[in-house]
Design an enzyme around this catalytic site. Structure first.
Site, PDB file in Angstrom:
ATOM      1  N   GLY A 179       8.750  13.050  -7.653  1.00  0.00           N
ATOM      2  CA  GLY A 179       8.299  14.070  -6.696  1.00  0.00           C
ATOM      3  C   GLY A 179       6.796  13.943  -6.550  1.00  0.00           C
TER       4      GLY A 179
ATOM      5  N   ARG B 165     -23.170 -12.776   4.930  1.00  0.00           N
ATOM      6  CA  ARG B 165     -24.513 -12.552   4.383  1.00  0.00           C
ATOM      7  C   ARG B 165     -25.459 -11.854   5.365  1.00  0.00           C
ATOM      8  NH1 ARG B 165     -24.698 -18.677   2.720  1.00  0.00           N
ATOM      9  NH2 ARG B 165     -23.747 -18.677   4.772  1.00  0.00           N
TER      10      ARG B 165
ATOM     11  N   ALA C  78      -1.138   8.224   5.373  1.00  0.00           N
ATOM     12  CA  ALA C  78      -2.058   9.264   4.912  1.00  0.00           C
ATOM     13  C   ALA C  78      -3.418   9.145   5.608  1.00  0.00           C
ATOM     14  CB  ALA C  78      -2.224   9.180   3.392  1.00  0.00           C
TER      15      ALA C  78
ATOM     16  N   GLY D  99      -5.851   5.834   1.762  1.00  0.00           N
ATOM     17  CA  GLY D  99      -5.577   7.268   1.822  1.00  0.00           C
ATOM     18  C   GLY D  99      -4.752   7.584   0.590  1.00  0.00           C
ATOM     19  N   HIS D 100      -5.372   8.182  -0.401  1.00  0.00           N
ATOM     20  CA  HIS D 100      -4.711   8.443  -1.683  1.00  0.00           C
ATOM     21  C   HIS D 100      -4.443   9.938  -1.814  1.00  0.00           C
ATOM     22  CE1 HIS D 100      -6.359   4.443  -3.524  1.00  0.00           C
ATOM     23  NE2 HIS D 100      -5.640   4.272  -2.434  1.00  0.00           N
TER      24      HIS D 100
ATOM     25  N   LYS E 175      -0.475   5.515  -5.563  1.00  0.00           N
ATOM     26  CA  LYS E 175      -1.520   5.230  -6.564  1.00  0.00           C
ATOM     27  C   LYS E 175      -2.353   6.466  -6.883  1.00  0.00           C
ATOM     28  CE  LYS E 175      -3.051   2.107  -3.697  1.00  0.00           C
ATOM     29  NZ  LYS E 175      -1.972   2.085  -2.695  1.00  0.00           N
TER      30      LYS E 175
ATOM     31  N   ARG F  91       0.370   7.192  11.188  1.00  0.00           N
ATOM     32  CA  ARG F  91       1.386   6.336  11.824  1.00  0.00           C
ATOM     33  C   ARG F  91       2.676   6.334  10.997  1.00  0.00           C
ATOM     34  NH1 ARG F  91      -1.721   0.699  12.104  1.00  0.00           N
ATOM     35  NH2 ARG F  91      -2.455   1.493  10.105  1.00  0.00           N
TER      36      ARG F  91
ATOM     37  N   GLY G 110       0.817  -1.212   0.000  1.00  0.00           N
ATOM     38  CA  GLY G 110       0.000   0.000   0.000  1.00  0.00           C
ATOM     39  C   GLY G 110       0.848   1.258   0.000  1.00  0.00           C
ATOM     40  N   ASP G 111       0.185   2.404  -0.217  1.00  0.00           N
ATOM     41  CA  ASP G 111       0.828   3.724  -0.189  1.00  0.00           C
ATOM     42  C   ASP G 111       1.933   3.882  -1.228  1.00  0.00           C
ATOM     43  OD1 ASP G 111      -0.835   4.325   1.947  1.00  0.00           O
ATOM     44  OD2 ASP G 111       0.628   3.636   3.422  1.00  0.00           O
TER      45      ASP G 111
ATOM     46  N   GLN H 250      -4.981  -0.175  -1.195  1.00  0.00           N
ATOM     47  CA  GLN H 250      -4.031  -1.043  -0.497  1.00  0.00           C
ATOM     48  C   GLN H 250      -2.981  -1.561  -1.504  1.00  0.00           C
ATOM     49  OE1 GLN H 250      -7.695  -1.800   0.397  1.00  0.00           O
ATOM     50  NE2 GLN H 250      -7.173   0.019   1.519  1.00  0.00           N
TER      51      GLN H 250
HETATM   52  P1  GDP Z   1      -1.435   5.774  -2.189  1.00  0.00           P
HETATM   53  O1  GDP Z   1      -2.205   5.305  -1.017  1.00  0.00           O
HETATM   54  O2  GDP Z   1      -0.854   4.651  -2.978  1.00  0.00           O
HETATM   55  O3  GDP Z   1      -2.201   6.735  -3.063  1.00  0.00           O
HETATM   56  O4  GDP Z   1      -0.190   6.587  -1.602  1.00  0.00           O
HETATM   57  P2  GDP Z   1      -0.231   7.648  -0.372  1.00  0.00           P
HETATM   58  O5  GDP Z   1      -0.889   8.873  -0.821  1.00  0.00           O
HETATM   59  O6  GDP Z   1      -0.740   6.995   0.862  1.00  0.00           O
HETATM   60  O7  GDP Z   1       1.326   7.851  -0.111  1.00  0.00           O
HETATM   61  C1  GDP Z   1       2.174   8.280  -1.118  1.00  0.00           C
HETATM   62  C2  GDP Z   1       2.887   9.558  -0.614  1.00  0.00           C
HETATM   63  O8  GDP Z   1       4.005   9.824  -1.429  1.00  0.00           O
HETATM   64  C3  GDP Z   1       2.027  10.802  -0.710  1.00  0.00           C
HETATM   65  O9  GDP Z   1       2.375  11.668   0.322  1.00  0.00           O
HETATM   66  C4  GDP Z   1       2.398  11.384  -2.060  1.00  0.00           C
HETATM   67  O10 GDP Z   1       2.199  12.793  -2.134  1.00  0.00           O
HETATM   68  C5  GDP Z   1       3.855  11.059  -2.115  1.00  0.00           C
HETATM   69  N1  GDP Z   1       4.416  10.826  -3.456  1.00  0.00           N
HETATM   70  C6  GDP Z   1       3.843  10.210  -4.523  1.00  0.00           C
HETATM   71  N2  GDP Z   1       4.733  10.106  -5.531  1.00  0.00           N
HETATM   72  C7  GDP Z   1       5.884  10.630  -5.080  1.00  0.00           C
HETATM   73  C8  GDP Z   1       7.190  10.794  -5.653  1.00  0.00           C
HETATM   74  O11 GDP Z   1       7.472  10.381  -6.767  1.00  0.00           O
HETATM   75  N3  GDP Z   1       8.139  11.393  -4.860  1.00  0.00           N
HETATM   76  C9  GDP Z   1       7.871  11.840  -3.603  1.00  0.00           C
HETATM   77  N4  GDP Z   1       8.861  12.408  -2.917  1.00  0.00           N
HETATM   78  N5  GDP Z   1       6.671  11.708  -3.032  1.00  0.00           N
HETATM   79  C10 GDP Z   1       5.694  11.110  -3.768  1.00  0.00           C
HETATM   80  P1  IMO Z   2      -3.811   2.713   0.484  1.00  0.00           P
HETATM   81  O1  IMO Z   2      -4.962   2.519  -0.469  1.00  0.00           O
HETATM   82  C1  IMO Z   2      -1.244   1.005   3.566  1.00  0.00           C
HETATM   83  C2  IMO Z   2      -3.044  -1.921   6.282  1.00  0.00           C
HETATM   84  C3  IMO Z   2      -3.225  -1.519   7.723  1.00  0.00           C
HETATM   85  C4  IMO Z   2      -3.119  -2.882   8.393  1.00  0.00           C
HETATM   86  C5  IMO Z   2      -3.810  -3.804   7.402  1.00  0.00           C
HETATM   87  C6  IMO Z   2      -5.266  -4.091   7.718  1.00  0.00           C
HETATM   88  O2  IMO Z   2      -3.688   4.092   0.995  1.00  0.00           O
HETATM   89  O3  IMO Z   2      -2.553   2.164  -0.094  1.00  0.00           O
HETATM   90  P2  IMO Z   2      -7.515  -2.684   7.584  1.00  0.00           P
HETATM   91  O4  IMO Z   2      -7.868  -1.334   8.123  1.00  0.00           O
HETATM   92  O5  IMO Z   2      -7.639  -2.795   6.102  1.00  0.00           O
HETATM   93  O6  IMO Z   2      -8.228  -3.789   8.287  1.00  0.00           O
HETATM   94  O7  IMO Z   2      -5.951  -2.862   7.947  1.00  0.00           O
HETATM   95  O8  IMO Z   2      -3.712  -3.164   6.138  1.00  0.00           O
HETATM   96  N1  IMO Z   2      -3.647  -0.982   5.295  1.00  0.00           N
HETATM   97  C7  IMO Z   2      -2.958  -0.142   4.525  1.00  0.00           C
HETATM   98  N2  IMO Z   2      -1.635   0.101   4.476  1.00  0.00           N
HETATM   99  N3  IMO Z   2      -2.079   1.614   2.687  1.00  0.00           N
HETATM  100  C8  IMO Z   2      -3.395   1.355   2.703  1.00  0.00           C
HETATM  101  O9  IMO Z   2      -4.240   1.834   1.776  1.00  0.00           O
HETATM  102  C9  IMO Z   2      -3.895   0.460   3.680  1.00  0.00           C
HETATM  103  N4  IMO Z   2      -5.130   0.010   3.988  1.00  0.00           N
HETATM  104  C10 IMO Z   2      -4.958  -0.883   4.971  1.00  0.00           C
HETATM  105  O10 IMO Z   2      -2.213  -0.639   8.140  1.00  0.00           O
HETATM  106  O11 IMO Z   2      -1.772  -3.282   8.455  1.00  0.00           O
HETATM  107 MG    MG Z   3      -2.243   5.549   1.074  1.00  0.00          MG
END
Ligand code: GDP
Ligand code: IMO
Ligand code: MG
Length: 421
Positions: free
Chosen positions: A411, A142, A296, A39-40, A15, A300, A11-12, A221
């Protein structure tokens, strides 16, 4: 046709930013699984926005954003988010559509998530406490309520019946926090939801597909958090992989064209569970600091480590990845040398496959080392200007995975992305 964009790690991966970048090439952006655990992060005209429930195409005019049946939806989060995007000039009543089959997250699901985590003590999953697990349990068990049920005059009766069932479970956990304020917010949010476009998602999308619409399915995720293929039980409760697109939107597999996998240039994980390349040292802290690796959704600190090619190759296989977007490459700018994990030592035996049980105590990463590029790449706009050491790093990953990295993100900004030839 449907293209899929999903996370290949835990995740994170970035995306949200990448969906926002590709969105102008599509007619519909559709979330197919997960819920407000996501959290996107996007930057819109320089302003940071984090989306939890609404698809990341919402800031583009003329694009439909669909919340598919595979998602679990918290009306309270949705309402708050809709207000936030309204302040930025976007009216969700116009470009957001929700499948009537989408399951609802109730206040008691959130309470049950918390009660379950407390009861697990040290073995807790590290859930985001958004009620995801309990809502999906009610779906497969269900019992759950769906968005379409909101339009039924018996909704409140159905709600009370399920709430009583949840109360018995909460009593068994000795959970006695007062959730009446959550319930109040929930019922207010339901009123708001009734004003939105609630549709039969599968006909909605297939009708448009038959007229040539281009759909981008936005994963939440990551593949290593998939309920089947992730590091079970430290996973989320949905199918985060390509197969989830078919069941989460009601589209047939032959409609799927590209599968775009998003991976960081290194690796992070938030929450508990196995993470073979984790660096519990200064280098890990440096990655966290430079990458601003804090959740996001929950804030944490994210655990950080080197890129794990064994897990990435597994994710490419499960998803049928056709191209990769590598994000956060700029975070590695200052490192003297970089490591990549190409094999694991599992109980002393070398393996290049992801084992069924990935307990960290028995897995050691086998690392190869690469010289860093030691250059600020955040302003680079074309592939030929990328440092040679970075090209080598990318070529090595391409060869190992048998899938090409087609874009590098350098970035967080909307324009900080480079297309590789
Ligand atoms: P997602 O859940 O996959 O959409 O990712 P998140 O938003 O949770 O976390 C990605 C973090 O990295 C965010 O704070 C973005 O603004 C940041 N980010 C995304 N692409 C880049 C990159 O190429 N470089 C840097 N430095 N930050 C980035
Ligand atoms: P995005 O879409 C990172 C992790 C949680 C935990 C496990 C189970 O932003 O990439 P849940 O609340 O789904 O029961 O938690 O999955 N987790 C994520 N980690 N990015 C996420 O979403 C996540 N969504 C859940 O931290 O370990
Ligand atoms: Mg995220």
């Amino acid at each position: 046709m449907v293209d899929v964009l999903l996370g290949l790690q835990w995740g994170d991966e970035g995306k949200g930013k990448i969906v926002d970048y590709f969105a102008p090439g599509y007619d519909i952006i559709a979330r197919f699984q997960g819920g407000p655990n996501a959290g996107h992060t996007l930057y819109v005209e320089g302003k940071k926005v984090v989306l939890h429930q609404i698809p990341s195409g919402v800031f583009h005019d003329g694009i439909i954003n669909l919340i598919g049946n595979g998602v679990v939806l918290d009306p309270v989060t949705l309402r708050k988010e809709a207000q936030k995007v309204a302040e930025m000039g976007v009216d969700c009543r116009k470009n957001l559509f929700i499948s009537e089959r989408t399951h609802l997250i109730l206040p008691t699901h959130r309470a049950l998530d918390k009660a379950s985590e407390i009861s697990k003590g040290n073995e807790k999953i590290g859930s985001t406490l958004k009620g995801i697990g309990p809502a999906y349990m009610d779906k497969t068990g269900r019992n759950g309520l769906r968005v379409g049920d909101l339009l039924d005059k018996n909704f409140t009766t159905q709600y009370i019946k399920l709430r009583l069932k949840h109360q018995r479970l909460l009593d068994a956990y000795n959970f006695n926090e007062d959730i009446s304020a959550w319930e109040e917010e929930f019922f207010e949010a339901l009123e708001f939801m009734r004003e939105l476009n609630i549709v039969n998602g599968e006909y909605f999308i297939n009708d448009r597909l038959s007229k040539g619409a281009r759909v981008l399915a936005e994963g939440a995720q990551g593949s290593m958090l998939d309920v089947d293929f992730g590091t079970f039980p430290f996973v989320t409760s949905s199918s985060t992989t390509t197969s989830g697109v078919c069941s989460g939107l009601g589209v047939a597999p032959q409609k799927i064209r590209e599968v775009i996998g998003v991976s960081k240039a290194y690796c992070t994980r938030v929450g508990s569970g196995p993470f073979p390349t984790e660096l519990e040292n200064e280098t890990g802290e440096e990655l966290r600091r430079l990458g601003n690796e804090f959740g996001a959704t929950t804030g944490r600190p994210r655990r950080c480590g080197w890129i794990d090619l064994v897990a990435l190759k597994f994710a490419c296989m499960i998803n049928g990845v056709t191209q990769i977007v590598m994000t956060k490459a700029d975070v590695l700018d200052s490192f003297e040398s970089l490591s990549v994990c190409e094999r694991y030592s599992v109980n002393g035996q070398e393996r290049s496959e992801v084992p069924y049980q990935m307990l960290k105590a028995t897995i050691e990463p086998i690392l190869s080392s690469f010289p860093g590029w030691k250059k600020d790449i955040t302003g680079i706009q074309s592939a030929d200007a990328l440092p040679e050491q970075m090209q080598n790093y990318i070529n090595h990953i391409n060869t190992y995975l048998g899938v090409r990295i087609t874009y590098v993100s350098n970035g967080p900004g909307r324009d900080q992305i480079i297309r590789l030839a």
